[in-house]
Write a protein that holds these residues in place. Structure first.
Motif, PDB file in Angstrom:
ATOM      1  N   ILE A   1       0.837  -1.202   0.000  1.00 37.66           N
ATOM      2  CA  ILE A   1       0.000   0.000   0.000  1.00 37.66           C
ATOM      3  C   ILE A   1       0.873   1.254   0.000  1.00 37.66           C
ATOM      4  N   ASP A   2       1.938   1.236   0.802  1.00 36.29           N
ATOM      5  CA  ASP A   2       2.857   2.374   0.807  1.00 36.29           C
ATOM      6  C   ASP A   2       3.438   2.607  -0.584  1.00 36.29           C
ATOM      7  N   ARG A   3       3.752   1.506  -1.261  1.00 39.84           N
ATOM      8  CA  ARG A   3       4.336   1.635  -2.598  1.00 39.84           C
ATOM      9  C   ARG A   3       3.344   2.281  -3.564  1.00 39.84           C
ATOM     10  N   THR A   4       2.076   1.899  -3.475  1.00 37.70           N
ATOM     11  CA  THR A   4       1.086   2.493  -4.378  1.00 37.70           C
ATOM     12  C   THR A   4       0.963   3.994  -4.143  1.00 37.70           C
ATOM     13  N   ILE A   5       1.031   4.403  -2.873  1.00 29.93           N
ATOM     14  CA  ILE A   5       0.938   5.831  -2.549  1.00 29.93           C
ATOM     15  C   ILE A   5       2.174   6.578  -3.035  1.00 29.93           C
ATOM     16  N   LEU A   6       3.360   5.957  -2.854  1.00 29.20           N
ATOM     17  CA  LEU A   6       4.600   6.577  -3.323  1.00 29.20           C
ATOM     18  C   LEU A   6       4.583   6.760  -4.839  1.00 29.20           C
ATOM     19  N   TYR A   7       4.175   5.717  -5.558  1.00 27.68           N
ATOM     20  CA  TYR A   7       4.129   5.811  -7.016  1.00 27.68           C
ATOM     21  C   TYR A   7       3.129   6.870  -7.469  1.00 27.68           C
ATOM     22  N   LYS A   8       2.001   6.984  -6.746  1.00 26.30           N
ATOM     23  CA  LYS A   8       1.026   8.013  -7.115  1.00 26.30           C
ATOM     24  C   LYS A   8       1.610   9.402  -6.899  1.00 26.30           C
ATOM     25  N   ALA A   9       2.381   9.579  -5.817  1.00 25.65           N
ATOM     26  CA  ALA A   9       3.009  10.875  -5.562  1.00 25.65           C
ATOM     27  C   ALA A   9       3.926  11.265  -6.718  1.00 25.65           C
ATOM     28  N   PHE A  10       4.716  10.321  -7.194  1.00 29.59           N
ATOM     29  CA  PHE A  10       5.588  10.590  -8.331  1.00 29.59           C
ATOM     30  C   PHE A  10       4.778  10.875  -9.595  1.00 29.59           C
ATOM     31  N   LEU A  11       3.680  10.147  -9.765  1.00 26.37           N
ATOM     32  CA  LEU A  11       2.832  10.352 -10.936  1.00 26.37           C
ATOM     33  C   LEU A  11       2.215  11.752 -10.925  1.00 26.37           C
ATOM     34  N   VAL A  12       1.763  12.207  -9.759  1.00 24.29           N
ATOM     35  CA  VAL A  12       1.162  13.539  -9.639  1.00 24.29           C
ATOM     36  C   VAL A  12       2.185  14.619  -9.984  1.00 24.29           C
ATOM     37  N   ILE A  13       3.394  14.478  -9.427  1.00 23.70           N
ATOM     38  CA  ILE A  13       4.434  15.479  -9.684  1.00 23.70           C
ATOM     39  C   ILE A  13       4.841  15.473 -11.156  1.00 23.70           C
ATOM     40  N   LYS A  14       4.990  14.268 -11.717  1.00 19.79           N
ATOM     41  CA  LYS A  14       5.340  14.155 -13.133  1.00 19.79           C
ATOM     42  C   LYS A  14       4.246  14.758 -14.004  1.00 19.79           C
TER      43      LYS A  14
END
Length: 324
Positions: free
Chosen positions: A109-122
């Protein structure tokens, strides 16, 4: 449902088909090489995403750009890099990350949130650098300083969903606790969405499949069964299945598929979780238990005898070094 005979294409192969694929009609698309081959087509990926996002009529994705294994790097403050399985952008300004995840680990779950954070910034960075955004008057750009594009993370999981056990579909978003207490379950923003799909939990028969999302889930789940699959009367699906047919795969794809049983990162997360759990239980042989479980997972994933032997040797060496 009647199964149709598909066209054959000529493939020049210099090596015999590996034993792991003999008697199989398709490559297992839950593994990275076949997953890429299945969706390496704009029409196929659009069809899948239109189904998953439940888009119809004028809302369907008309233009899609995508890239496999898209590396995203930031300094936060140290250099951090994540690699998206598929990074896609639509003509309407949506940014999507599609991940095929074979193994669950303690911090999934932490990984999904981390990847979403990168996706939002990108997504925000690319929106800001777009010709449309730069063409806006200065005051309009300043007003939109914190505007975000729509970002959607799609996680295709080969295991049970973390918060929806036995279900094959779940969605997450941001909600107000106050609103939920008052019976209003409306997301705070439609721009932030997570979609989780469980491949093994999709148990509908071919005749029960309804819509393109379920059609693709059926293919992901049953291509590994070994036999012929229906194409559901969909030419896009037929072409996608042709791309992962064993008889159509060249040496490079077969070799990649054979060796890509699981990513090193996922295995390390899983194995570390197992060993920490063993230590917490006070097992005197925590490492041995974790190693035995690791070998079992390799076997279940269909790893070749050579790869299993190599894993045993590496784990034995680690155990020997630990005991010194």
């Amino acid at each position: 449902m009647e199964k149709q005979t598909r066209k054959k294409r000529t493939v020049i192969r210099n090596k015999p088909i590996p034993e792991a694929f003999k008697g199989k009609v398709y490559l297992d698309p839950t593994y990275d090489p076949a997953f890429k081959e299945l969706f390496d087509n704009e029409d196929a990926l659009k069809d899948f995403l239109n189904g998953v996002l439940e888009l119809e009529g004028e809302e369907v994705i008309k233009e899609l750009r995508f890239r496999f294994e898209k590396p995203i790097e930031f300094r936060v403050p140290q250099r951090k890099k994540v690699i998206f399985d598929i990074f896609a952008t639509t003509g309407s300004g949506r940014f999507l990350n599609i991940e095929m995840q074979r193994l669950e680990h303690d911090y999934f779950i932490d990984r999904t949130i981390l990847y979403k954070a990168f996706l939002v910034i990108k997504g925000r960075k690319e929106m800001e650098e777009s010709a449309e955004f730069k063409a806006l008057p200065k005051k309009e750009r300043e007003k939109r300083r914190y505007q975000l594009p729509e970002t959607i993370s799609v996680w295709i999981c080969d295991f049970d969903l973390p918060s929806a056990k036995n279900e094959y579909w779940d969605e997450w978003a941001l909600y107000s606790r106050h609103a939920i207490r008052n019976g209003i379950a409306v997301p705070l923003s439609k721009k932030n969405k997570y979609i989780f799909l469980s491949v093994p939990n999709f148990t509908k028969s071919a005749d029960e499949v309804n819509g393109s999302a379920e059609m693709w889930l059926y293919l992901l789940n049953h291509a590994r069964d070994g036999g012929e699959l229906p194409d559901f009367g969909n030419e896009i699906v037929e072409e996608a299945l042709d791309r992962i047919r064993v008889e159509n795969a060249d040496d490079k794809l077969l070799e990649a598929q054979e060796h890509d049983m699981t990513t090193k990162e996922d295995y390390e997360c899983w194995a570390a979780g197992k060993e920490l759990a063993a230590e917490a239980r006070g097992e005197a042989k925590g490492e041995s238990k974790g190693h035995a479980d690791a070998i079992t997972v390799f076997q279940k994933l269909g790893a070749s005898p050579e790869m299993i032997a190599q894993a045993k040797a590496m784990l034995a060496a680690d155990a020997s070094n630990t005991s010194k």
